[in-house]
Every structure is written in structure tokens, then in C-alpha cells.
Motif scaffolding. Sequence first.
Motif, PDB file in Angstrom:
ATOM      1  N   TYR A   1       0.835  -1.207   0.000  1.00  0.00           N
ATOM      2  CA  TYR A   1       0.000   0.000   0.000  1.00  0.00           C
ATOM      3  C   TYR A   1       0.873   1.262   0.000  1.00  0.00           C
ATOM      4  CZ  TYR A   1      -3.391   3.509   1.458  1.00  0.00           C
ATOM      5  OH  TYR A   1      -4.161   4.641   1.512  1.00  0.00           O
ATOM      6  N   ILE A   2       1.900   1.262   0.841  1.00  0.00           N
ATOM      7  CA  ILE A   2       2.787   2.427   0.915  1.00  0.00           C
ATOM      8  C   ILE A   2       3.459   2.679  -0.434  1.00  0.00           C
ATOM      9  CG2 ILE A   2       4.923   3.279   1.975  1.00  0.00           C
ATOM     10  CD1 ILE A   2       4.082   1.794   4.527  1.00  0.00           C
ATOM     11  N   LYS A   3       3.869   1.605  -1.105  1.00  0.00           N
ATOM     12  CA  LYS A   3       4.545   1.750  -2.400  1.00  0.00           C
ATOM     13  C   LYS A   3       3.583   2.245  -3.474  1.00  0.00           C
ATOM     14  CE  LYS A   3       7.413  -0.856  -5.660  1.00  0.00           C
ATOM     15  NZ  LYS A   3       8.029  -2.172  -5.966  1.00  0.00           N
ATOM     16  N   ILE A   4       2.367   1.695  -3.495  1.00  0.00           N
ATOM     17  CA  ILE A   4       1.389   2.086  -4.524  1.00  0.00           C
ATOM     18  C   ILE A   4       0.982   3.539  -4.362  1.00  0.00           C
ATOM     19  CG2 ILE A   4      -0.981   1.691  -5.324  1.00  0.00           C
ATOM     20  CD1 ILE A   4      -0.584  -1.285  -4.637  1.00  0.00           C
TER      21      ILE A   4
ATOM     22  N   VAL B   1       5.442   7.555   1.756  1.00  0.00           N
ATOM     23  CA  VAL B   1       6.605   7.840   2.594  1.00  0.00           C
ATOM     24  C   VAL B   1       6.800   9.348   2.713  1.00  0.00           C
ATOM     25  CG1 VAL B   1       9.089   7.519   2.879  1.00  0.00           C
ATOM     26  CG2 VAL B   1       7.695   5.675   1.941  1.00  0.00           C
ATOM     27  N   ASP B   2       7.042   9.813   3.941  1.00  0.00           N
ATOM     28  CA  ASP B   2       7.282  11.231   4.182  1.00  0.00           C
ATOM     29  C   ASP B   2       8.639  11.626   3.602  1.00  0.00           C
ATOM     30  OD1 ASP B   2       6.943  13.807   5.201  1.00  0.00           O
ATOM     31  OD2 ASP B   2       8.026  13.313   7.031  1.00  0.00           O
ATOM     32  N   LEU B   3       8.682  12.631   2.773  1.00  0.00           N
ATOM     33  CA  LEU B   3       9.925  13.020   2.091  1.00  0.00           C
ATOM     34  C   LEU B   3      10.954  13.599   3.060  1.00  0.00           C
ATOM     35  CD1 LEU B   3       8.442  14.636  -1.144  1.00  0.00           C
ATOM     36  CD2 LEU B   3       9.310  12.314  -0.825  1.00  0.00           C
ATOM     37  N   GLN B   4      10.511  14.225   4.136  1.00  0.00           N
ATOM     38  CA  GLN B   4      11.441  14.826   5.088  1.00  0.00           C
ATOM     39  C   GLN B   4      11.989  13.808   6.086  1.00  0.00           C
ATOM     40  OE1 GLN B   4       9.321  18.068   6.876  1.00  0.00           O
ATOM     41  NE2 GLN B   4       9.458  19.370   5.065  1.00  0.00           N
ATOM     42  N   ASN B   5      11.246  12.768   6.366  1.00  0.00           N
ATOM     43  CA  ASN B   5      11.681  11.714   7.290  1.00  0.00           C
ATOM     44  C   ASN B   5      11.236  10.377   6.718  1.00  0.00           C
ATOM     45  OD1 ASN B   5      12.326  10.012   9.377  1.00  0.00           O
ATOM     46  ND2 ASN B   5      11.252  11.162  10.966  1.00  0.00           N
ATOM     47  N   GLN B   6      12.193   9.643   6.140  1.00  0.00           N
ATOM     48  CA  GLN B   6      11.864   8.403   5.445  1.00  0.00           C
ATOM     49  C   GLN B   6      11.315   7.327   6.374  1.00  0.00           C
ATOM     50  OE1 GLN B   6      12.297   7.875   2.024  1.00  0.00           O
ATOM     51  NE2 GLN B   6      12.688  10.064   1.883  1.00  0.00           N
ATOM     52  N   ARG B   7      11.518   7.486   7.671  1.00  0.00           N
ATOM     53  CA  ARG B   7      11.015   6.481   8.613  1.00  0.00           C
ATOM     54  C   ARG B   7       9.527   6.624   8.872  1.00  0.00           C
ATOM     55  NH1 ARG B   7      15.702   6.629  13.349  1.00  0.00           N
ATOM     56  NH2 ARG B   7      17.465   6.064  12.011  1.00  0.00           N
ATOM     57  N   MET B   8       8.953   7.757   8.538  1.00  0.00           N
ATOM     58  CA  MET B   8       7.554   8.036   8.828  1.00  0.00           C
ATOM     59  C   MET B   8       6.696   7.886   7.575  1.00  0.00           C
ATOM     60  SD  MET B   8       7.881   8.555  12.002  1.00  0.00           S
ATOM     61  CE  MET B   8       6.255   9.143  12.468  1.00  0.00           C
ATOM     62  N   ILE B   9       5.427   7.517   7.797  1.00  0.00           N
ATOM     63  CA  ILE B   9       4.470   7.332   6.713  1.00  0.00           C
ATOM     64  C   ILE B   9       3.341   8.341   6.884  1.00  0.00           C
ATOM     65  CG2 ILE B   9       2.935   5.705   5.556  1.00  0.00           C
ATOM     66  CD1 ILE B   9       5.933   4.980   5.469  1.00  0.00           C
ATOM     67  N   ASN B  10       3.006   9.064   5.806  1.00  0.00           N
ATOM     68  CA  ASN B  10       1.912  10.025   5.843  1.00  0.00           C
ATOM     69  C   ASN B  10       0.569   9.292   5.938  1.00  0.00           C
ATOM     70  OD1 ASN B  10       3.521  12.392   5.592  1.00  0.00           O
ATOM     71  ND2 ASN B  10       3.751  11.985   3.408  1.00  0.00           N
TER      72      ASN B  10
ATOM     73  N   ASP C   1       6.100   0.356  11.962  1.00  0.00           N
ATOM     74  CA  ASP C   1       5.770  -0.574  13.043  1.00  0.00           C
ATOM     75  C   ASP C   1       4.486  -0.170  13.755  1.00  0.00           C
ATOM     76  OD1 ASP C   1       7.954  -2.129  12.500  1.00  0.00           O
ATOM     77  OD2 ASP C   1       9.233  -1.246  14.041  1.00  0.00           O
ATOM     78  N   GLN C   2       4.301   1.146  13.937  1.00  0.00           N
ATOM     79  CA  GLN C   2       3.076   1.608  14.580  1.00  0.00           C
ATOM     80  C   GLN C   2       1.851   1.309  13.717  1.00  0.00           C
ATOM     81  OE1 GLN C   2       4.390   5.713  15.104  1.00  0.00           O
ATOM     82  NE2 GLN C   2       4.449   5.447  17.329  1.00  0.00           N
ATOM     83  N   ILE C   3       1.993   1.501  12.414  1.00  0.00           N
ATOM     84  CA  ILE C   3       0.874   1.215  11.507  1.00  0.00           C
ATOM     85  C   ILE C   3       0.557  -0.269  11.519  1.00  0.00           C
ATOM     86  CG2 ILE C   3       0.173   1.215   9.079  1.00  0.00           C
ATOM     87  CD1 ILE C   3       1.772   3.798   8.724  1.00  0.00           C
ATOM     88  N   LEU C   4       1.604  -1.128  11.451  1.00  0.00           N
ATOM     89  CA  LEU C   4       1.386  -2.572  11.474  1.00  0.00           C
ATOM     90  C   LEU C   4       0.679  -2.999  12.767  1.00  0.00           C
ATOM     91  CD1 LEU C   4       1.865  -5.381  10.250  1.00  0.00           C
ATOM     92  CD2 LEU C   4       4.090  -5.411  11.390  1.00  0.00           C
TER      93      LEU C   4
END
Length: 603
Positions: free
Chosen positions: A434-437, A441-450, A474-477
Motif C-alpha cells: 500500500y505504501i509503495k502504490i 513515505v514522508d519526504l522529510q523523514n523516510q522512517r515516517m508514513i503520511n 511498526d506503529q501502523i502494522l
Amino acid sequence: MFKKPLANLKSFSPLRSSDRRRFQNEAYEAYPSVKETCTAEEGAYHLMPDDLRSAKFISHIGTSGVVYKSEKQALWISLENLPPIPTVYTMWQYPNILPKLYTWGPVVRRLMDGADLMIPGLVIGPEGKLPALNTGDLVAITIKGYSIPLAIGTMALPTSDIKPRSGMKGKAVHIIHVHEDFLWAMGDKSGPPELESISDDEYEEEEDEEEDGEQEHEQSKITSVITEKMDKVSIANSTTPVTANPKQLTTNEIDEWLKKSLYHALVFKIKSENASSILPLSASSFYSAYIMPCRPLDVGAEIDIKKSSWKKLQKFLKAMDKAGLLKTKEQRGETMVISINYSHPGLQDLRKYKTMESASIQSATAKETAAKEAAAKEVDAAKSKSSSTSSNQIEIQEIFKPLGNGLQIFFEEAKHDKDGIYTIPQVRQVMMDYIKIHNSVDLQNQRMINIDPVLCDAILTKQEYNSINKLSRDQILHRICQKMQPFHAVKLPGKEAILKKGACKPIEIVQEVRQGRKTITKVTGVEGFGLDVDELSKELTRLCASSATYNPIHGVSPKNPLFEIMVQGPQIKNITHLIVSKGVPVRFIDVEDKTAKKGKGKK
């Protein structure tokens, strides 16, 4: 007690004002000096902050209790038959809350490794005598010359029976909690005030201060005793034997060789092409498996992190992180090495040298040849035993199914079946797709997901709609799995897997006292693992040489009856051994001993 992570920790919940006041009054009653200090200051709840929360726990050794923590620190714990027990964070704020016993720095290191305080490790404090304490009394422990407590425990025997320096042996204090254990790691991990490190230097201080002004022959006798104790309690983190080396390295030289050993390990042992498959790695494993073997052969025995200027491995790795050589991260109270910067100047144009690992390879090869010959005779027996064990093992697999319109839309958007069932790795793959499609991914912090509208409806509550915009993977999962309907698959030996609703409930073994003095052990939940209650009861009768009966549990549907097995006597060990031999995984066996004495030699 907290050397290892807690076996079971419930979620923290805020304390009601009445419960907080009641707990505070218990602490004031146990520690009058703290009450005087707190009532003299402003704030009605100075000792117990307003944000105090509590959670029940069961330690890795089976002791149950309650931990109380604020937003930043674990402040108190409660155990049966003991007053409220302050953590090191609370004792650092109130250093005189408990009477103190003094010891050497290396002994504190042993306490951090899980040892109890032994009588030979005691030192007479500045008062000139041990405080008057009885068996089971709480006591703080620290280093002589340092007033801030570093550990807490209960007396194993009265101090009136302890004679330091007399050659007396045995346990003095059963340790409950110590600086740098997992209870400490539940807080902000701050260090003791005005204490940079815990080293071996306290031995010399103790010898000089304690023996001053005594007769010459008595001083010689006590010095020999101290030397003997030093050999017994010195920290043995390095397995390299101490040898007579004419070249004694300075601290700066040890620092340089430690860095060179790290460089050598990164370039020639881990290698850039293998780093992604090896990392992340815990700091302790990284140090023992890669840095220590790459010490130079000629001076390697002198190179030890405790002899360096950093003193601690975490400080060394943080310094390397700051220098841009590698990246570290704190996970569950442990430092992890995440990645390596192979373009760092220190890793360029390195030359190989003979390491301590290469010197041991030749002798290890000879031993390996002999071991192979001996092992060849046992291969058949080992294979048969392994096959019988694996064929007897019951397999439990956690499975989840999308539940609710929000999650079903999320699975459809990720191009996966909304009505399918998924294991946790498969749910993670759905999330990654889902994240890839959707390029989330947040451009300013690659570890975070919008959090887009689909994710918002799938995993957020209504109160969080306007407050949470980003979450880690991990939080989303974790939130997705919480929203999904749980199932579990049970695969019995030689049979097809059976899918069942709900999470897998463990087998519960409870040992308790009835009718005042009669000990029994109860077992429930064996039906979920395909075990026959009648057959199991007969086997327990033979194994325990005791009566074993079973009765239906009240309130359970007659269509799916559940039974409680009752065995006479304390039989936790025998019952656990039998259930494990039946193929039940150990993680699905919960044990509770209600007969254990708390605070009397039990941790």
C-alpha cells in the motif's frame, strides 16, 4: 528480578486520586523522613506525581507485582508482603530514603549482571558499622565514598549476624532492582548524579582508607583478604586470560587500538557486501562477535572497553555514531547497530594484520576435526531424537482477517483480498504494498508514513483524526493487527491444521494453598492443544505419584466442555515438563505460584 525483560506486563492505566493518595500514605508510613521532606515543599502530590500510572507485571522468575511510573520514569514497585519499593530514580531524588550498605565498584557490576550481594563484598561505611537491619528489611546499596544508591534489595540475614572481613561467606542481600536493569530501562535511562562510571578503582580507595592507622601485621592480613576478594569479584566480560605482558598500554593507546579493531572488523570481517544481511545487530553481539576477535595478536589481551576512556560500550558506539562511522538506535532498552558508513575516511586503505581470531583458528581446526569424529557416532541418534521431537511438536500460527469497512478498503487499495486471512508477515507485506502504490513515505523523514484518508479510516480513532498525521511502519502494522479479527491455526502432529476463532489461549498452571495448609496445582486450557483430559490426568497421577482429578469448568457451553485438572501437592515442575513433552510450545504455558513467599529470600 529485572535482569531480563518482564515475562508479562499489562498496559499502564492512570491511578485515581484516591488510589494515588492511598499509595502515597503507604509510602509516607514506610519512609517518615520522605514525608517530612515532601510536606515541607509545595505540592500535595510531590512524592506521587499527578500523571502516575500503574501496571501489573510478572517477572521472568514468576514473581508478580505492580510497577508505578510517570511519563518519563518508573518510580515505584509493589510486591506482596513488602512496603512500597522505590526505584533508583526515586532513590536518586531521596538518597536517604533507606539505610545503606556499601561495596566496591566491581561488585555493583556483578549486581548488574544479576548476582546477589555476598558477605565478602560488604564494606564498612562512613558510620563505622553496619546499620541495624533484620532479615527481609529493605536496604539500598552503593559504592563507598558515593552517597547515591545504585541498587535495592532485602536482607538475607540480620546485620547483627554479619561480620565483614572475617572470612564469613554467603548471601547478604537478595537484589530486587539495580541501576541499568530492565526496570531502569522503562524510564528515561538517565545515570546516577555525579557518577561518570563504575570502575575497579574503588578497591585501592577501600584498601587505603580502611587500613589507615592499624598495626602493620593486621594491615598485611587484611590486604591479603582484599586481594583474594578482588580476584573473585572482578568483572569478567572479556574471556581473554590476563598474561604477563611487558608492554602496558596507555588509555590513549587502548582507545586507538579499539578503533582500529572496529575498522578491521567492519572492512575485513563484516564487509560492505554483507552488512545489509548482518545488521541490525545488538551492541553486545557486535562487540563480542566482531570487535573482540579483530584485536591485534601482539597486544590484544590489553584491549578492553573497560580500560578505554569510554568505559562503556554504549558510550563508545555513540562516539562512533557521532563521528559518522555507523548509526545506532535504542530498541527495547538495548543499543542496536543499524548501518555502517563505508565511505568514512577511517575505513579507507586499511591493511590486514594478524588478529586474535586468526591465531585461534588453527587450534580450533584441530579440535573441530576431533569433534567431527566423535560427533559422527552420535549423528544417527541425534537425527532420530530430532525427528521424534519435531514430529511431536504442536504448531501454533497467529492469523488475522480484515474486519470493518475501513480495513477492507485498505486491503483493496493495496491490491489484496479483503476477505482473505493473513499471517503477520503477510500483513506487513500488504502494508508495504500500500505504501509503495500510494507513495506514502514522508519526504522529510523516510522512517515516517503520511496518514492519507484511507489509512485514517482504517487505523485511527475519531479523536485522532485531526491530531495524527504521520506514523512509523511498526506503529501502523501494530494498529492494523489490532483492528483485524484474530484467528489461530493449531496443527497437531500427523494431522491437518485446524483454524479457530480468536487468539490462542495458553495453558494455565496455578499452584495455591487450600484449607489453610493443603497445596494443590490446577491446570486449565489443555483442550485447545488437542490434549485428552482423561489421559493427561492418568499420566499426571503416575508422574507426580499423587491424586489427579478433573471436573468441568462452570459456565462453559456443554457443546464445547472445558475441564480443570487438579493435582495434589506442588507439581508445577512435573506438570510443565509433561505438557512440553506433549508438544505444547513453552510460550503457551502460563505459570503462577501463589504459594511462593515474597520478600523472604525470593526475588
